[in-house]
Design a protein around this motif. Structure first.
Motif, PDB file in Angstrom:
ATOM      1  N   ALA A 140       0.829  -1.208   0.000  1.00  0.00           N
ATOM      2  CA  ALA A 140       0.000   0.000   0.000  1.00  0.00           C
ATOM      3  C   ALA A 140       0.864   1.259   0.000  1.00  0.00           C
ATOM      4  O   ALA A 140       0.562   2.231  -0.698  1.00  0.00           O
ATOM      5  CB  ALA A 140      -0.927  -0.015   1.212  1.00  0.00           C
ATOM      6  N   ALA A 141       1.947   1.224   0.752  1.00  0.00           N
ATOM      7  CA  ALA A 141       2.835   2.384   0.793  1.00  0.00           C
ATOM      8  C   ALA A 141       3.491   2.610  -0.566  1.00  0.00           C
ATOM      9  O   ALA A 141       3.620   3.752  -1.029  1.00  0.00           O
ATOM     10  CB  ALA A 141       3.896   2.181   1.872  1.00  0.00           C
ATOM     11  N   SER A 142       3.889   1.506  -1.238  1.00  0.00           N
ATOM     12  CA  SER A 142       4.496   1.641  -2.562  1.00  0.00           C
ATOM     13  C   SER A 142       3.509   2.233  -3.555  1.00  0.00           C
ATOM     14  O   SER A 142       3.852   3.144  -4.331  1.00  0.00           O
ATOM     15  CB  SER A 142       4.969   0.271  -3.066  1.00  0.00           C
ATOM     16  OG  SER A 142       5.851  -0.302  -2.140  1.00  0.00           O
ATOM     17  N   ILE A 143       2.283   1.725  -3.530  1.00  0.00           N
ATOM     18  CA  ILE A 143       1.260   2.238  -4.457  1.00  0.00           C
ATOM     19  C   ILE A 143       1.000   3.710  -4.176  1.00  0.00           C
ATOM     20  O   ILE A 143       0.891   4.548  -5.091  1.00  0.00           O
ATOM     21  CB  ILE A 143      -0.029   1.402  -4.317  1.00  0.00           C
ATOM     22  CG1 ILE A 143       0.208  -0.010  -4.869  1.00  0.00           C
ATOM     23  CG2 ILE A 143      -1.186   2.074  -5.052  1.00  0.00           C
ATOM     24  CD1 ILE A 143      -0.935  -0.965  -4.616  1.00  0.00           C
ATOM     25  N   GLY A 144       0.909   4.045  -2.905  1.00  0.00           N
ATOM     26  CA  GLY A 144       0.677   5.437  -2.543  1.00  0.00           C
ATOM     27  C   GLY A 144       1.798   6.338  -3.010  1.00  0.00           C
ATOM     28  O   GLY A 144       1.561   7.443  -3.502  1.00  0.00           O
ATOM     29  N   LEU A 145       3.038   5.855  -2.890  1.00  0.00           N
ATOM     30  CA  LEU A 145       4.180   6.655  -3.324  1.00  0.00           C
ATOM     31  C   LEU A 145       4.143   6.892  -4.828  1.00  0.00           C
ATOM     32  O   LEU A 145       4.322   8.018  -5.313  1.00  0.00           O
ATOM     33  CB  LEU A 145       5.470   5.928  -2.933  1.00  0.00           C
ATOM     34  CG  LEU A 145       6.767   6.644  -3.254  1.00  0.00           C
ATOM     35  CD1 LEU A 145       6.864   7.942  -2.465  1.00  0.00           C
ATOM     36  CD2 LEU A 145       7.967   5.756  -2.955  1.00  0.00           C
TER      37      LEU A 145
END
Lengths: 164, 173
Positions: B74-79
Motif C-alpha cells: 500500500a505504501a508503494s502504491i501510494g508513493l
C-alpha cells in the motif's frame, strides 16, 4: 529452558496432592494445578528458578488456600453447604464432615497461618522447610503455626463437645 | 522453641494435635486424589507451555507478517500515485480540464469559438476547444472528442505540393 514435561512428571503429582488435600473434591483442583504451572512458567521466563519443588509447593498451597477462601465466601453468600462426599456410607459421612469442617476452618485462618498449617500437617514439612518454602523467617513460621493450631483446636474442641 | 517438638524425625505431623483435629487431619491425609483427576490436571499443566501467555501478548502487540506485506504494498502504491499526481496532475496550472465552481446556466455558457481551419476545412483538435466543451457540458466534451477521433482515424489525402506539380508539368512539356 527447563524441560517442561520432565518438570511436570517430577513435581506434578505433588502439586495435585497439595491441591487435593486443601481443596478436596471438585474441579478446583485441576484449575489450581494448571494455574500453578502457568504462574511457574511466567516466573521462569522472567528469572532463573533454582528450586522448582519449593516454588511449586508454595504456589500450590497459596493458590489452593485462595480458592478455598473464595469457595467459602461464595458458599456463605449462597447459603449452601459444601457436600462432604458424593455417595458415602455413614462412616465416610462423619469423616467427610470432619474433613470439610477442617478445610473450612483452615480457609478461615489468616493467609500465613493457613499456609503454615497446611504445609506442616498436610505435607509433613518441618518448620525450616516451611520457612524456606514460604520465604519467611523460622520464628515467623513457628508463631504462625502455633496460632493456627490453637485456633483450630478451639474449633474442634467445640466439635468434640457437640459430638458428646 | 515450643514448635521444635514437631521436628522429631519419628513424629507424625498430627501427633501433637487434639483427638478431633487429629482425626480430621488424618482423614485429609488418607483422601488421595483419584487417578483420573491427577491425569486431567497434569494434562492441563502440560498445555501451559504451548499456550505461552508472553507469546500471546507479544503476538497481539505485533502485527502479523501478512499485515506488514499489505502495508508495504500500500505504501508503494501510494508513493507511485503521489509522484504521478505531482508530475502530471498535481498543479492547477497543468490541469487539462477545469470545472466551473458555480452551476452553469443557459445565460453564462460561453460560445465555442471556431479554431483555425485546415486546408480541407476541418478544425484541428485543441485544448481550448475541449475546455470550452467541458464548460458547456459533459455531452459536449464527449461529442468533441468523438468528432476529433473520427477525423483522425479517417485517411487524409496527401497534400499537393506546388513545386512538385510544376516540375511534373515541365517534364511533361
Amino acid at each position: 529452558m527447563a524441560d517442561w514435561d520432565a518438570l511436570i512428571d517430577e513435581y506434578g503429582p505433588m502439586v495435585v496432592r497439595v491441591s487435593w488435600r486443601i481443596l478436596g473434591r471438585g474441579a478446583d483442583v485441576e484449575d489450581n494445578v494448571q494455574e500453578v504451572f502457568f504462574e511457574a512458567f511466567r516466573l521462569h521466563q522472567r528469572e532463573t528458578v533454582r528450586q522448582w519443588g519449593g516454588l511449586l509447593r508454595r504456589l500450590a498451597t497459596l493458590g489452593a488456600l485462595a480458592r478455598l477462601r473464595r469457595r467459602r465466601r461464595e458458599a456463605s453468600l449462597e447459603g449452601l453447604a459444601e457436600p462432604a462426599c458424593e455417595c458415602p456410607p455413614e462412616e465416610n459421612l462423619i469423616a467427610g464432615e470432619l474433613e470439610a469442617r477442617l478445610r473450612a476452618a483452615v480457609a478461615a485462618l489468616p493467609g500465613r497461618e493457613g499456609a503454615v498449617f497446611s504445609l506442616r500437617y498436610f505435607e509433613g514439612l518441618q518448620l525450616p522447610e516451611i520457612a524456606a518454602t514460604l520465604g519467611i523467617k523460622y520464628a515467623a513460621a513457628a508463631t504462625a503455626l502455633s496460632r493456627a493450631r490453637a485456633k483450630l483446636e478451639a474449633v474442634f474442641a467445640e466439635t468434640a463437645v457437640e459430638e458428646q | 522453641m515450643d514448635e521444635n517438638r514437631f521436628d522429631r524425625p519419628d513424629a507424625s505431623p498430627a501427633d501433637d494435635l487434639g483427638p478431633a483435629l487429629r482425626r480430621a487431619v488424618d482423614g485429609v491425609l488418607r483422601d488421595l486424589p483419584p487417578d483420573d483427576v491427577t491425569s486431567r490436571a497434569l494434562a492441563a499443566a502440560r498445555q501451559v507451555e504451548s499456550h505461552d501467555p508472553e507469546d500471546a501478548v507479544a503476538a497481539l502487540r505485533r502485527p502479523p507478517r501478512a499485515a506488514w506485506r499489505v502495508l508495504a504494498v500500500a505504501a508503494s502504491i501510494g508513493l507511485v500515485a503521489g509522484l504521478a499526481w505531482w508530475r502530471w496532475g498535481g498543479s492547477p496550472n497543468n490541469s487539462m480540464v477545469s470545472r466551473p465552481l458555480s452551476p452553469v446556466g443557459p445565460g453564462n455558457v460561453p460560445s465555442i469559438p471556431q479554431g483555425p481551419e485546415t486546408p480541407h476545412g476541418d478544425r484541428r483538435p485543441s485544448l481550448w476547444a475541449y475546455r470550452q466543451a467541458a464548460w458547456q457540458s459533459a455531452e459536449a466534451l464527449d461529442a468533441a472528442l468523438d468528432r476529433d477521433a473520427r477525423r483522425l482515424l479517417r485517411p487524409e489525402p496527401h497534400p499537393v505540393e506546388a513545386g512538385a506539380s510544376l516540375t511534373s508539368i515541365r517534364q511533361t512539356l
